[in-house]
Motif scaffolding. Structure first.
Motif, PDB file in Angstrom:
ATOM      1  N   ASP A  75      26.952  24.021 -73.099  1.00  0.00           N
ATOM      2  CA  ASP A  75      27.884  25.149 -73.225  1.00  0.00           C
ATOM      3  C   ASP A  75      28.687  25.134 -74.519  1.00  0.00           C
ATOM      4  O   ASP A  75      29.831  25.587 -74.563  1.00  0.00           O
ATOM      5  CB  ASP A  75      28.818  25.197 -72.008  1.00  0.00           C
ATOM      6  N   PHE A  76      28.097  24.627 -75.586  1.00  0.00           N
ATOM      7  CA  PHE A  76      28.759  24.704 -76.895  1.00  0.00           C
ATOM      8  C   PHE A  76      28.848  26.164 -77.318  1.00  0.00           C
ATOM      9  O   PHE A  76      27.920  26.934 -77.098  1.00  0.00           O
ATOM     10  CB  PHE A  76      27.962  23.912 -77.943  1.00  0.00           C
ATOM     11  N   PRO A  77      29.967  26.561 -77.942  1.00  0.00           N
ATOM     12  CA  PRO A  77      30.079  27.957 -78.381  1.00  0.00           C
ATOM     13  C   PRO A  77      29.053  28.284 -79.473  1.00  0.00           C
ATOM     14  O   PRO A  77      28.699  27.417 -80.272  1.00  0.00           O
ATOM     15  CB  PRO A  77      31.499  28.042 -78.942  1.00  0.00           C
ATOM     16  N   GLU A  78      28.610  29.531 -79.460  1.00  0.00           N
ATOM     17  CA  GLU A  78      27.606  29.912 -80.468  1.00  0.00           C
ATOM     18  C   GLU A  78      28.170  29.893 -81.881  1.00  0.00           C
ATOM     19  O   GLU A  78      27.457  29.643 -82.840  1.00  0.00           O
ATOM     20  CB  GLU A  78      27.034  31.300 -80.136  1.00  0.00           C
ATOM     21  N   THR A  79      29.459  30.192 -82.002  1.00  0.00           N
ATOM     22  CA  THR A  79      30.097  30.097 -83.324  1.00  0.00           C
ATOM     23  C   THR A  79      30.829  28.764 -83.400  1.00  0.00           C
ATOM     24  O   THR A  79      31.852  28.567 -82.748  1.00  0.00           O
ATOM     25  CB  THR A  79      31.109  31.244 -83.516  1.00  0.00           C
ATOM     26  N   PRO A  80      30.276  27.828 -84.152  1.00  0.00           N
ATOM     27  CA  PRO A  80      30.864  26.483 -84.139  1.00  0.00           C
ATOM     28  C   PRO A  80      32.216  26.441 -84.827  1.00  0.00           C
ATOM     29  O   PRO A  80      32.478  27.201 -85.762  1.00  0.00           O
ATOM     30  CB  PRO A  80      29.841  25.656 -84.920  1.00  0.00           C
ATOM     31  N   GLU A  81      33.051  25.538 -84.356  1.00  0.00           N
ATOM     32  CA  GLU A  81      34.308  25.243 -85.037  1.00  0.00           C
ATOM     33  C   GLU A  81      34.010  24.631 -86.407  1.00  0.00           C
ATOM     34  O   GLU A  81      32.969  24.004 -86.586  1.00  0.00           O
ATOM     35  CB  GLU A  81      35.104  24.201 -84.219  1.00  0.00           C
ATOM     36  N   PRO A  82      34.920  24.776 -87.373  1.00  0.00           N
ATOM     37  CA  PRO A  82      34.737  24.024 -88.629  1.00  0.00           C
ATOM     38  C   PRO A  82      34.865  22.519 -88.359  1.00  0.00           C
ATOM     39  O   PRO A  82      35.314  22.112 -87.284  1.00  0.00           O
ATOM     40  CB  PRO A  82      35.878  24.532 -89.516  1.00  0.00           C
ATOM     41  N   ALA A  83      34.427  21.701 -89.319  1.00  0.00           N
ATOM     42  CA  ALA A  83      34.510  20.247 -89.146  1.00  0.00           C
ATOM     43  C   ALA A  83      35.944  19.839 -88.827  1.00  0.00           C
ATOM     44  O   ALA A  83      36.898  20.352 -89.423  1.00  0.00           O
ATOM     45  CB  ALA A  83      34.026  19.538 -90.414  1.00  0.00           C
ATOM     46  N   ALA A  84      36.109  18.927 -87.863  1.00  0.00           N
ATOM     47  CA  ALA A  84      37.440  18.470 -87.466  1.00  0.00           C
ATOM     48  C   ALA A  84      38.067  17.635 -88.574  1.00  0.00           C
ATOM     49  O   ALA A  84      37.396  17.215 -89.514  1.00  0.00           O
ATOM     50  CB  ALA A  84      37.331  17.642 -86.187  1.00  0.00           C
ATOM     51  N   ALA A  85      39.361  17.401 -88.474  1.00  0.00           N
ATOM     52  CA  ALA A  85      40.065  16.613 -89.489  1.00  0.00           C
ATOM     53  C   ALA A  85      40.037  15.118 -89.161  1.00  0.00           C
ATOM     54  O   ALA A  85      40.152  14.274 -90.047  1.00  0.00           O
ATOM     55  CB  ALA A  85      41.501  17.094 -89.629  1.00  0.00           C
ATOM     56  N   GLU A  86      39.870  14.792 -87.889  1.00  0.00           N
ATOM     57  CA  GLU A  86      39.843  13.391 -87.472  1.00  0.00           C
ATOM     58  C   GLU A  86      38.791  13.217 -86.385  1.00  0.00           C
ATOM     59  O   GLU A  86      38.573  14.125 -85.587  1.00  0.00           O
ATOM     60  CB  GLU A  86      41.205  12.960 -86.895  1.00  0.00           C
TER      61      GLU A  86
END
Lengths: 283, 283, 283
Positions: A75-86
């Motif tokens: 169930d990962f979103p189709e529009t991915p989050e940007p790379a995390a900071a940590e």
């Protein structure tokens, strides 16, 4: 320190070595109970001065760790989050094994793949049982990647060519082939791997906790600093190690026991002969 | 897409795998016709969505690629130009194979040396036929160096000590020794290498084009970014992969087919047994 | 140039190869006479245009170099100095072997450990005699670390997992295992290692001094520069090499002798057959 009431890990400490047995039927999946035990164990053992070495083994004679629970990945979103900071969550713990000032070892006597293999890769050392251990990293078959550090570790350990083969070829690897690729430290006969890892773990536990911490730090320095900066820092770490009272005691004790006499200096050859009797060509 | 009227390369596409046969008698030299075919092929295949894997093989049973045409190298100016600002010409193409979102494989069944070896090193994977493949990097004998990326690739793949030996020792290496040095992925019996590479290429072609691109990107990330930045980017690439509709379809299909049941999880062991029947100790 | 009045090293130059025999009874310890000879030799050979290759061997049939004199290490201050700004003393020389424009080789036919092993690691290549060479890096047993570059070299050569095992496991390694770990270039039968190293050293000495210097420089470039910058610099080094009068002479001579004819291009296969007659599976 007592390690009790874990869900799917069983932990026994003996002679400064924590033996962790993974027991998560039916297939030793990395699921929530596994990850909760891992996080809890990491934080507990980090503060336990009595533990110098941690050995992971499986209660299942055929499977070391299968892989990450795929039902949690659909169930990962189709529009991915940007790379995390940590780094976060379980991936953070995977990576913190790298700098934990204790030595972590995987004794792999069965099938290991996907996130299970990434767990092993994040530990300091891996040993595989010949004819029993089977290694794979086949996320690509279902459209995902080894995102728990696998792309990083495989590339560093075996170079880009073998890492790409491992991650895209969808093939299983025997323990001997895994050794040839640098995937594991060494392949050992299935009836000898237990004895070998026990000797190794107890041997490491003979080293002082302070020295273990400095040696692990020195490897991190070699990996992360530029050559010149790293070599200077290595000298500094050496001075810290050599200056400690315990080290002076150990050095003087060794000198008193005959270090630098010919008889004593032939010791490694004699020790190797002993190990050859136990492990044949595997030393 | 059709690949025709090449001069010294013959290209056949089957099941998303492009089989490129190098046929440049008498010694499969890297000369102008070879380089023109390479540039043309690179630009054509780059835009061909039907091709996921490219396998290079030789029409010559004894020679894979001999080396770069030395007659083209004897008129370098005595006063060298300063280092260029960008890679150019054939060296640019050699290096672009590294980031091409398709997998490139060399099936080496004969002699390969000099620039021919550098061509192979710039591909993603190399396999060598036991008793037939012979590797060398002996430019130093005639006063030059492996300037087509060879000094870079050999140092990265096998470390400085073996790279220096390979480039200065003027010795040939068997396929088995090349495997031991990390020069190639694996040495295989001459009568088995064709079948092995075919299984591998088709296996990779089972992976979706999007996933192949993301896995190759993840290896480039592991090679080029700092550890922390790279691990965060790996997480981002994972999210892109996991979020795609095709990946969700593949994951659900695998779960429906029994993934995470014990029977299915023993699959890698059974697959390894099958491969052992075909390839013995070479898996 | 004459190399005389050394204390514990004996140096003989033959065909551009300096054969250095370490003879420091009773256990070939790295002590002040060893370090004084090393510093003196380094500065003398650096200026000796007649020497292209340096081979280190031991006069002791059982011990190559034992280790650093521990009696010199027991008086480090409890409060360590901060990291120095520049490498100094013997560690400086250890590291300068890396960029010395000559090739350095260790022919290891006995026990080597601690600082002795670090000395070998700082050389360009290492070969080990099967059944005779024994490798170890066990400083941790007495509370210190491989501070003479060992933590750096082991991590680079064999990766973090095997380096940690080597530095904390307190185990000896056979020549064959050392080859498998990347610790040495290659293990060779004890009765063949002399002949192999002689062929290799003379083969390297056939290369011009200028080309040796450029190849070593190109490996340093591959290790230290970013990929893109390094590949551009490799092109520049190639142009320097190819532009020299000697290189043009060597290339034209090779072309005149039949380079690029089929008969000549099959040379590496024939040479490999010859080497196989001498060294069996070790080529």
């Amino acid at each position: 320190m007592e390690y009790k009431d874990y869900k799917v890990w069983k932990i026994e400490v003996k002679n400064s070595v924590a033996w962790v047995t993974i027991d998560n039927p039916p297939v030793n999946l990395i699921n929530m109970p596994f990850l909760e035990d891992m996080e809890r164990f990491f934080n507990q053992v980090k503060a336990d001065d009595d533990v110098k070495v941690i050995v992971f083994q499986s209660a299942d004679p055929e499977i070391f760790i299968s892989h990450f629970d795929v039902t949690a990945l659909t169930d990962f979103p189709e529009t991915p989050e940007p790379a995390a900071a940590e780094l976060q969550g379980w991936k953070k713990y995977f990576m913190e094994f790298r700098t934990l000032p204790k030595v972590t070892i995987a004794k792999i006597e069965g099938i290991v793949g996907g996130g299970g293999n990434e767990f092993c890769l994040s530990l300091d050392m891996r040993f595989g049982a010949i004819e029993k251990a089977v290694f794979s990293q086949t996320e690509a078959a279902v459209g995902i990647i080894a995102g728990g550090g696998g792309t990083h570790w495989l590339t560093r350990l075996m170079g880009r060519s073998r890492a790409l083969e491992a991650m895209l070829g969808l093939m299983p690897y025997s323990a001997k082939m895994a050794e040839r690729y640098g995937w594991i430290n060494r392949a050992l006969p299935a009836d000898k791997i237990g004895q070998f890892v026990e000797i190794l773990a107890n041997s490491i536990a003979y080293v002082s906790a302070e020295t273990i911490a400095i040696v692990k730090r020195s490897v991190v320095v070699a990996e992360e600093m530029s050559r010149k900066e790293g070599l200077l820092e290595e000298g500094h770490l050496f001075a810290i190690a050599a200056g400690s009272g315990e080290s002076k005691g150990r050095m003087n004790q060794a000198l008193d026991a005959g270090l630098q006499t010919r008889e004593m200096e032939l010791g490694p050859k004699n020790r190797l002969e002993e190990l050859k009797k136990l492990f044949g060509d595997n030393v």
